[in-house]
Design an enzyme around this catalytic site. Structure first.
Site, PDB file in Angstrom:
ATOM      1  N   HIS A 171     -25.257  24.062   0.676  1.00  0.00           N
ATOM      2  CA  HIS A 171     -25.232  24.485  -0.721  1.00  0.00           C
ATOM      3  C   HIS A 171     -24.190  25.586  -0.905  1.00  0.00           C
ATOM      4  O   HIS A 171     -24.108  26.470  -0.071  1.00  0.00           O
ATOM      5  CB  HIS A 171     -26.610  25.007  -1.137  1.00  0.00           C
TER       6      HIS A 171
ATOM      7  N   SER B  44      -1.560  -6.044 -15.628  1.00  0.00           N
ATOM      8  CA  SER B  44      -2.289  -5.771 -14.371  1.00  0.00           C
ATOM      9  C   SER B  44      -3.538  -6.639 -14.368  1.00  0.00           C
ATOM     10  O   SER B  44      -4.642  -6.164 -14.635  1.00  0.00           O
ATOM     11  CB  SER B  44      -2.631  -4.288 -14.257  1.00  0.00           C
ATOM     12  N   ILE B  45      -3.307  -7.932 -14.090  1.00  0.00           N
ATOM     13  CA  ILE B  45      -4.412  -8.891 -14.172  1.00  0.00           C
ATOM     14  C   ILE B  45      -4.801  -9.429 -12.791  1.00  0.00           C
ATOM     15  O   ILE B  45      -5.557 -10.384 -12.691  1.00  0.00           O
ATOM     16  CB  ILE B  45      -4.022 -10.078 -15.079  1.00  0.00           C
ATOM     17  N   GLY B  46      -4.271  -8.836 -11.742  1.00  0.00           N
ATOM     18  CA  GLY B  46      -4.636  -9.292 -10.406  1.00  0.00           C
ATOM     19  C   GLY B  46      -3.404  -9.560  -9.569  1.00  0.00           C
ATOM     20  O   GLY B  46      -2.285  -9.234  -9.962  1.00  0.00           O
ATOM     21  N   ARG B  47      -3.618 -10.154  -8.405  1.00  0.00           N
ATOM     22  CA  ARG B  47      -2.542 -10.346  -7.438  1.00  0.00           C
ATOM     23  C   ARG B  47      -2.488 -11.812  -7.033  1.00  0.00           C
ATOM     24  O   ARG B  47      -3.493 -12.513  -7.068  1.00  0.00           O
ATOM     25  CB  ARG B  47      -2.812  -9.494  -6.188  1.00  0.00           C
TER      26      ARG B  47
ATOM     27  N   CYS C 282       0.829  -1.212   0.000  1.00  0.00           N
ATOM     28  CA  CYS C 282       0.000   0.000   0.000  1.00  0.00           C
ATOM     29  C   CYS C 282       0.863   1.261   0.000  1.00  0.00           C
ATOM     30  O   CYS C 282       0.710   2.124  -0.854  1.00  0.00           O
ATOM     31  CB  CYS C 282      -0.902  -0.038   1.227  1.00  0.00           C
TER      32      CYS C 282
HETATM   33  P1  FAD Z   1       0.898  -5.874   1.911  1.00  0.00           P
HETATM   34  O1  FAD Z   1       0.637  -4.423   1.833  1.00  0.00           O
HETATM   35  O2  FAD Z   1       1.260  -6.584   0.655  1.00  0.00           O
HETATM   36  O3  FAD Z   1       2.028  -6.064   3.010  1.00  0.00           O
HETATM   37  C1  FAD Z   1       2.587  -7.316   3.267  1.00  0.00           C
HETATM   38  C2  FAD Z   1       3.958  -7.094   3.856  1.00  0.00           C
HETATM   39  O4  FAD Z   1       4.463  -8.346   4.283  1.00  0.00           O
HETATM   40  C3  FAD Z   1       4.966  -6.569   2.841  1.00  0.00           C
HETATM   41  O5  FAD Z   1       5.600  -5.426   3.368  1.00  0.00           O
HETATM   42  C4  FAD Z   1       5.959  -7.722   2.633  1.00  0.00           C
HETATM   43  O6  FAD Z   1       7.278  -7.277   2.405  1.00  0.00           O
HETATM   44  C5  FAD Z   1       5.838  -8.432   3.968  1.00  0.00           C
HETATM   45  N1  FAD Z   1       6.182  -9.861   3.915  1.00  0.00           N
HETATM   46  C6  FAD Z   1       5.716 -10.798   3.030  1.00  0.00           C
HETATM   47  N2  FAD Z   1       6.192 -12.016   3.341  1.00  0.00           N
HETATM   48  C7  FAD Z   1       6.981 -11.859   4.433  1.00  0.00           C
HETATM   49  C8  FAD Z   1       7.739 -12.756   5.231  1.00  0.00           C
HETATM   50  N3  FAD Z   1       7.786 -14.051   4.970  1.00  0.00           N
HETATM   51  N4  FAD Z   1       8.427 -12.255   6.274  1.00  0.00           N
HETATM   52  C9  FAD Z   1       8.410 -10.929   6.572  1.00  0.00           C
HETATM   53  N5  FAD Z   1       7.694 -10.036   5.848  1.00  0.00           N
HETATM   54  C10 FAD Z   1       6.976 -10.494   4.811  1.00  0.00           C
HETATM   55  N6  FAD Z   1      -5.882  -0.565  -1.903  1.00  0.00           N
HETATM   56  C11 FAD Z   1      -6.695   0.418  -1.471  1.00  0.00           C
HETATM   57  O7  FAD Z   1      -7.443   0.236  -0.512  1.00  0.00           O
HETATM   58  N7  FAD Z   1      -6.702   1.651  -2.090  1.00  0.00           N
HETATM   59  C12 FAD Z   1      -5.910   1.919  -3.155  1.00  0.00           C
HETATM   60  O8  FAD Z   1      -5.939   3.031  -3.687  1.00  0.00           O
HETATM   61  C13 FAD Z   1      -5.049   0.891  -3.629  1.00  0.00           C
HETATM   62  N8  FAD Z   1      -4.234   1.118  -4.689  1.00  0.00           N
HETATM   63  C14 FAD Z   1      -3.374   0.131  -5.082  1.00  0.00           C
HETATM   64  C15 FAD Z   1      -2.538   0.378  -6.170  1.00  0.00           C
HETATM   65  C16 FAD Z   1      -1.658  -0.604  -6.598  1.00  0.00           C
HETATM   66  C17 FAD Z   1      -0.746  -0.323  -7.767  1.00  0.00           C
HETATM   67  C18 FAD Z   1      -1.602  -1.852  -5.900  1.00  0.00           C
HETATM   68  C19 FAD Z   1      -0.639  -2.919  -6.322  1.00  0.00           C
HETATM   69  C20 FAD Z   1      -2.447  -2.110  -4.836  1.00  0.00           C
HETATM   70  C21 FAD Z   1      -3.342  -1.128  -4.421  1.00  0.00           C
HETATM   71  N9  FAD Z   1      -4.214  -1.351  -3.358  1.00  0.00           N
HETATM   72  C22 FAD Z   1      -5.066  -0.360  -2.952  1.00  0.00           C
HETATM   73  C23 FAD Z   1      -4.244  -2.641  -2.636  1.00  0.00           C
HETATM   74  C24 FAD Z   1      -3.474  -2.545  -1.315  1.00  0.00           C
HETATM   75  O9  FAD Z   1      -2.162  -2.123  -1.571  1.00  0.00           O
HETATM   76  C25 FAD Z   1      -3.475  -3.903  -0.622  1.00  0.00           C
HETATM   77  O10 FAD Z   1      -4.810  -4.352  -0.474  1.00  0.00           O
HETATM   78  C26 FAD Z   1      -2.837  -3.805   0.745  1.00  0.00           C
HETATM   79  O11 FAD Z   1      -1.506  -3.349   0.661  1.00  0.00           O
HETATM   80  C27 FAD Z   1      -2.861  -5.168   1.455  1.00  0.00           C
HETATM   81  O12 FAD Z   1      -2.267  -5.022   2.707  1.00  0.00           O
HETATM   82  P2  FAD Z   1      -1.562  -6.260   3.439  1.00  0.00           P
HETATM   83  O13 FAD Z   1      -1.069  -5.711   4.733  1.00  0.00           O
HETATM   84  O14 FAD Z   1      -2.462  -7.417   3.448  1.00  0.00           O
HETATM   85  O15 FAD Z   1      -0.340  -6.671   2.492  1.00  0.00           O
END
Ligand code: FAD
Length: 469
Positions: A443, A268-271, A45
């Site tokens: 307004h 950009s087809i998903g995650r 994020c």
């Molecule tokens: P992540 O943010 O992926 O964090 C996971 C962390 O775990 C990472 O820092 C990684 O390094 C760490 N990690 C992984 N494996 C290990 C391990 N084994 N040991 C230690 N550390 C580890 N969402 C929105 O709500 N609004 C938006 O505008 C938006 N825009 C986006 C734009 C783009 C280009 C992308 C790619 C995503 C966007 N998203 C947006 C989605 C959002 O970024 C994710 O939903 C969010 O970051 C998920 O949070 P998370 O904490 O689950 O995982």
């Protein structure tokens, strides 16, 4: 005697928008907490997702406004976007926010450990760091490892011309032309950024419409807006094969048989879920066939004491959802009792114009046979929007035909990502369209469009001409 392994009440793996709030909430509840991060706090994020894209959009929107300044009676000459400076600003914003998280972790006495974590039997967490391996003991573990860009076997990602969203956020210069494979949220946001910077864009979409998970009216209007911005969208199309990788471009054949060439190609087809290498199989933690960690509504896996949250559990893969899941997991991991409620989740797309949606849309209502009253109001009839020169788009409310309760909303237009929260709160409180219509709105303001849409549901909108007159 061997040194005892450090022991924590809660260990969080991953410090993204799911993991770091989970760690802080657990610490607020009195737990001894460590969070392990292999790259940068803030996760996708903050470093490669929400924040960098919105920072770039802030610059490109400024460029677009400056170009239209003449129609506001303001002469601006020589508008020259400087990509290097734009990227530097993006980095400054990101760095500022990373520093903020680091100081919050410290202030909450959460120990941040740099390294890659995996789980071993007996509540142990192995950390492989730059300075060697270490083992921690954890009473409870919260897995918040997130996701990574999904790749397609059609493309060789070792070639610099083929990009994921992470690569696109590190571009040193603006490509003259760009093929975007996938017209979902991320692909569409990049299309908005680069088209303003003058890139020629073709989007390739497998489904029959762009933004295929959005309400069909939103998809249709966005497609026509994108076309007016010069972005070409080819739906029901795939890339058949890559004909040529060059240092300065790529040539592909698409399913229609046409050949496209561009300087860069963005996939950009998903995650894909980051659940590999964590040792979950050995512990018996259940995953689905795509690697998603399965959890219950307390965010707990099938193995007691191991929780998982955020992108790695799939579902609605958004930062704010990851955060809420993190808070639920942290409360449960520290003796509380909390469950996750996905009934009212806003989602925003930061295209130009923006899109905000929450709850039921008209397509889902039709599929599920829910009888709804769909009510709209166009920004083209709203004083504030016209004054701002941003009168494209509409507010659409999806209302239960029997009870008048608001079940969902789709907003396309100026500040849609802010406006959607009025409907979000209204839905959370179980409000009816009548409740919104009878709430006095200031307004001139953009939220008046929501009030007018609610009034229109009962044929009472002042700024909508009665049908057939
Ligand atoms: P992540 O943010 O992926 O964090 C996971 C962390 O775990 C990472 O820092 C990684 O390094 C760490 N990690 C992984 N494996 C290990 C391990 N084994 N040991 C230690 N550390 C580890 N969402 C929105 O709500 N609004 C938006 O505008 C938006 N825009 C986006 C734009 C783009 C280009 C992308 C790619 C995503 C966007 N998203 C947006 C989605 C959002 O970024 C994710 O939903 C969010 O970051 C998920 O949070 P998370 O904490 O689950 O995982």
């Amino acid at each position: 005697m061997a040194e005892a392994e450090p022991r924590y009440d809660v260990v969080v793996i991953g410090a993204g928008p799911g993991g770091y709030p989970a760690a802080i909430r657990a610490a607020q509840r009195g737990a001894k907490v460590a969070v392990i991060e292999k790259e940068k706090v803030g996760g996708t994020c903050l470093n490669w997702g929400c924040i960098p894209t919105k920072t770039l959009l802030a610059s490109t929107e400024l460029v677009a406004h400056a170009r239209e300044a003449g129609s506001f009676g303001v002469k601006i000459e020589g508008i020259t976007p400087d990509w290097t400076a734009i990227m530097e600003r993006k980095q400054t914003v990101t760095d500022t926010l990373v520093r903020g998280i680091l100081s919050l972790l410290k202030a909450n006495k959460v120990e941040l450990i740099a390294g890659t974590a995996s789980l071993t039997p007996g509540k142990k967490v192995l950390v492989k760091g730059a300075e060697g391996d270490s083992t921690l003991e954890a009473d409870r573990v919260i897995i918040a490892t997130g996701s990574e860009p999904a790749e397609l076997p059609t493309f060789d990602f070792s070639k610099p011309v083929v990009m994921t969203s992470t690569d696109a956020l590190a571009l040193q210069s603006v490509p003259k032309s760009l093929i975007i494979v996938g017209s979902g949220v991320i692909g569409s946001e990049f299309a908005s950024i680069f088209s303003t910077m003058g890139t020629q864009i073709v989007m390739i979409e497998l489904m029959d419409r762009m933004l295929p998970t959005e309400d069909s009216r939103v998809s249709k209007q966005m497609k026509s807006t994108f076309r007016k911005q010069g972005i070409e969208i080819k739906t029901e199309t795939t890339v058949k094969e890559v004909l040529e990788y060059r240092d300065d471009g790529i040539k592909v054949e698409i399913s229609s048989g046409d050949v496209l060439e561009a300087e860069k190609l963005l996939v950009s087809i998903g995650r894909r879920f980051n659940s590999g290498g964590l040792g979950l199989e050995d512990l018996g933690v259940e995953l689905d066939e795509r690697g998603r960690i399965l959890v219950n509504d307390r965010m707990e896996t099938n193995v007691g004491g191991i929780y998982a949250i955020g992108d790695v559990v799939g579902g609605i893969m958004l930062a704010h959802v990851a955060t809420f899941e993190g808070l639920v997991a942290a409360e449960n991991a520290t003796g509380g009792s909390s469950t996750m409620d996905y009934s009212v989740v806003p989602a925003c797309i930061f295209t130009t114009p923006e899109i905000g949606s929450v709850g039921l849309n008209t397509d889902r209502a039709a599929e599920q046979g829910i009888e709804v009253n769909v009510s709209r109001f166009s920004f083209g009839a709203l004083g504030k929007a016209i004054a701002m020169g941003e009168d494209r788009g509409f507010v659409q409310l999806v209302i239960d035909a029997g009870t008048d309760k608001v079940l969902g909303a789709q907003i396309m237009g100026p500040h849609a990502s802010d406006l959607i929260h009025e409907v979000t709160v209204a839905m959370k409180l179980g409000a009816t369209a009548e409740d919104i219509a009878t709430t006095i709105h200031a307004h001139p303001s953009l939220p008046e469009a929501i009030m007018e849409a609610a009034e229109a549901a009962h044929g009472k909108a002042i700024h909508v001409a009665p049908r057939g007159k």
